[in-house]
Design an enzyme around this catalytic site. Structure first.
Site, PDB file in Angstrom:
ATOM      1  N   TYR A  53       0.839  -1.199   0.000  1.00 53.20           N
ATOM      2  CA  TYR A  53       0.000   0.000   0.000  1.00 53.20           C
ATOM      3  C   TYR A  53       0.880   1.258   0.000  1.00 53.20           C
ATOM      4  O   TYR A  53       1.893   1.334   0.701  1.00 53.20           O
ATOM      5  CB  TYR A  53      -0.927   0.029   1.206  1.00 53.20           C
ATOM      6  CG  TYR A  53      -2.052  -0.984   1.155  1.00 53.20           C
ATOM      7  CD1 TYR A  53      -2.293  -1.749   0.009  1.00 53.20           C
ATOM      8  CD2 TYR A  53      -2.886  -1.191   2.249  1.00 53.20           C
ATOM      9  CE1 TYR A  53      -3.319  -2.678  -0.035  1.00 53.20           C
ATOM     10  CE2 TYR A  53      -3.919  -2.109   2.214  1.00 53.20           C
ATOM     11  CZ  TYR A  53      -4.125  -2.852   1.065  1.00 53.20           C
ATOM     12  OH  TYR A  53      -5.146  -3.774   1.036  1.00 53.20           O
ATOM     13  N   LEU A 217     -18.554  -1.840  -0.511  1.00 56.21           N
ATOM     14  CA  LEU A 217     -19.497  -0.990  -1.249  1.00 56.21           C
ATOM     15  C   LEU A 217     -19.228  -1.047  -2.754  1.00 56.21           C
ATOM     16  O   LEU A 217     -19.674  -0.162  -3.498  1.00 56.21           O
ATOM     17  CB  LEU A 217     -19.425   0.458  -0.741  1.00 56.21           C
ATOM     18  CG  LEU A 217     -19.746   0.648   0.747  1.00 56.21           C
ATOM     19  CD1 LEU A 217     -19.682   2.116   1.118  1.00 56.21           C
ATOM     20  CD2 LEU A 217     -21.111   0.065   1.091  1.00 56.21           C
ATOM     21  N   GLY A 220     -17.764   1.978  -4.353  1.00 58.51           N
ATOM     22  CA  GLY A 220     -18.599   3.162  -4.234  1.00 58.51           C
ATOM     23  C   GLY A 220     -19.972   3.027  -4.853  1.00 58.51           C
ATOM     24  O   GLY A 220     -20.849   3.867  -4.616  1.00 58.51           O
ATOM     25  N   GLY A 223     -22.666   3.062  -2.348  1.00 59.47           N
ATOM     26  CA  GLY A 223     -22.577   4.169  -1.400  1.00 59.47           C
ATOM     27  C   GLY A 223     -23.364   5.399  -1.812  1.00 59.47           C
ATOM     28  O   GLY A 223     -23.024   6.507  -1.407  1.00 59.47           O
ATOM     29  N   GLY A 224     -24.412   5.208  -2.610  1.00 57.61           N
ATOM     30  CA  GLY A 224     -25.212   6.346  -3.064  1.00 57.61           C
ATOM     31  C   GLY A 224     -24.671   6.960  -4.339  1.00 57.61           C
ATOM     32  O   GLY A 224     -24.705   8.186  -4.512  1.00 57.61           O
TER      33      GLY A 224
END
Length: 332
Positions: A53, A217, A220, A223-224
């Site tokens: 990472y 999610l 995303g 996530g809306g």
């Protein structure tokens, strides 16, 4: 915060896992430290990272950010169950140098020492294989892991992105060698990506592994994404990358529209429901939330306390049907 045992171990971990992949690339060191402080204050004790990472020339940067946070003291390290990963190439100067990747005994030994130095700690609680290594015998891998456990450098071993049969092979080999074996599997799992229900999660349950879903999610999408698209949230994860690609598919777009309409009807937030749904699933230890902001962390924390009604759960199943139990779903 709610806690559970990590698989068949006696280790207690929070039902929300703090993912740190954005620390460095998306969130600067100071803000990353603030997010970790806030998570710890809220009772999150399970932090996940990986040696790669930071990515590219900055591989290892995320572990370094965790290390400087631990170095601040205040019992930070003692309160955290620390998980990192090994597999990706960590060759000098970003080169793909031989024996600086995968799961040979040489690379495992080299990689764990490098991670410990970056993390500024003397041990890693959960050391995870980031991917299957088809070229290294399982016997060699467990020999290396057992040495690290004897040296006190790691406590437990886990897998990530393993097929169900690979989990079985790994733990059958460990059993034959007298090793403890894998205690967790970190896999892609969410409302939209439910393939893990076929083989991976059943194998994990059979062998006593806790399951740690990543991308809860779906980049995303859950996530809306459509709401943010309408509101002009350009540049956010929900309107770029995998999410944007998904919304370009009419079938996916229709699913997400139905999902957001359902949650609007019940006054629920999409991102919180995506996480809360995972916490209702058999065998799940806790999903990984990788916040870039305090607002995203607070949303994830609320999800742990959210109780979904049977009506909502049934409607979610209609919108995102799973594959069904194995082997019944593909056999008589």
């Amino acid at each position: 915060m709610k806690y559970t045992q990590l698989g068949r171990t006696g280790l207690k971990v929070s039902r929300l896992v703090l993912g740190t992949m954005n620390f460095g690339p998306q969130t600067n060191e100071s803000d990353s430290h603030s997010l970790m402080d806030a998570a710890l204050d809220a009772g999150v004790n399970f932090f996940d990272t990986a040696n790669v990472y930071g990515w590219g020339e900055n591989k290892g940067r995320t572990e370094e950010i965790l290390g400087t946070w631990f170095a601040q003291g205040g019992d930070r390290r003692d309160k955290v169950v620390l998980a990192t990963k090994v597999y990706g190439n960590m060759g000098p100067d970003g080169e793909a140098w031989p024996n600086h990747d995968k799961l040979s005994a040489l690379n495992i030994r080299r990689a764990v020492d490098a991670s410990l130095k970056r993390l500024q700690t003397d041990h890693i609680d959960l050391y995870q294989f980031h991917h299957v290594d088809r070229s290294t015998p399982a016997e060699e891998i467990w020999q290396a892991i057992d040495v690290l456990i004897q040296q006190g450098k790691i406590l437990y071993a886990g897998s990530s992105n393993f097929a169900g049969y690979k989990i079985a092979q790994a733990n059958e080999t460990a059993k034959r060698l007298g090793s403890f074996g894998l205690v967790s599997e970190q896999c892609l799992y969410n409302l939209m990506a439910r393939d893990a229900e076929m083989e991976v999660i059943p194998a994990a349950q059979e062998y006593g592994l806790g399951v740690i879903p990543w991308s809860p999610l779906q980049g995303g999408l859950l996530g809306g994404a459509l709401r943010k698209e309408r509101e002009g949230g350009g540049g956010t994860r929900s309107t770029t990358g995998r999410s944007a690609e998904g919304l370009a598919d009419p079938k996916v777009r229709a699913q997400i529209q139905a999902y957001e309409d359902l949650l609007d009807k019940h006054g629920l937030e999409p991102g919180e429901v995506g996480l809360a749904w995972l916490l209702t699933r058999p065998g799940i230890t806790g999903p990984i939330s990788g916040p870039r902001t305090r607002e995203q962390l607070d949303s994830a924390l609320r999800a742990v306390e959210l109780e979904l009604s049977e009506e909502v759960l049934a409607s979610l199943e209609e919108i995102f049907p799973g594959p069904g139990p194995s082997p019944e779903s593909f056999a008589w």
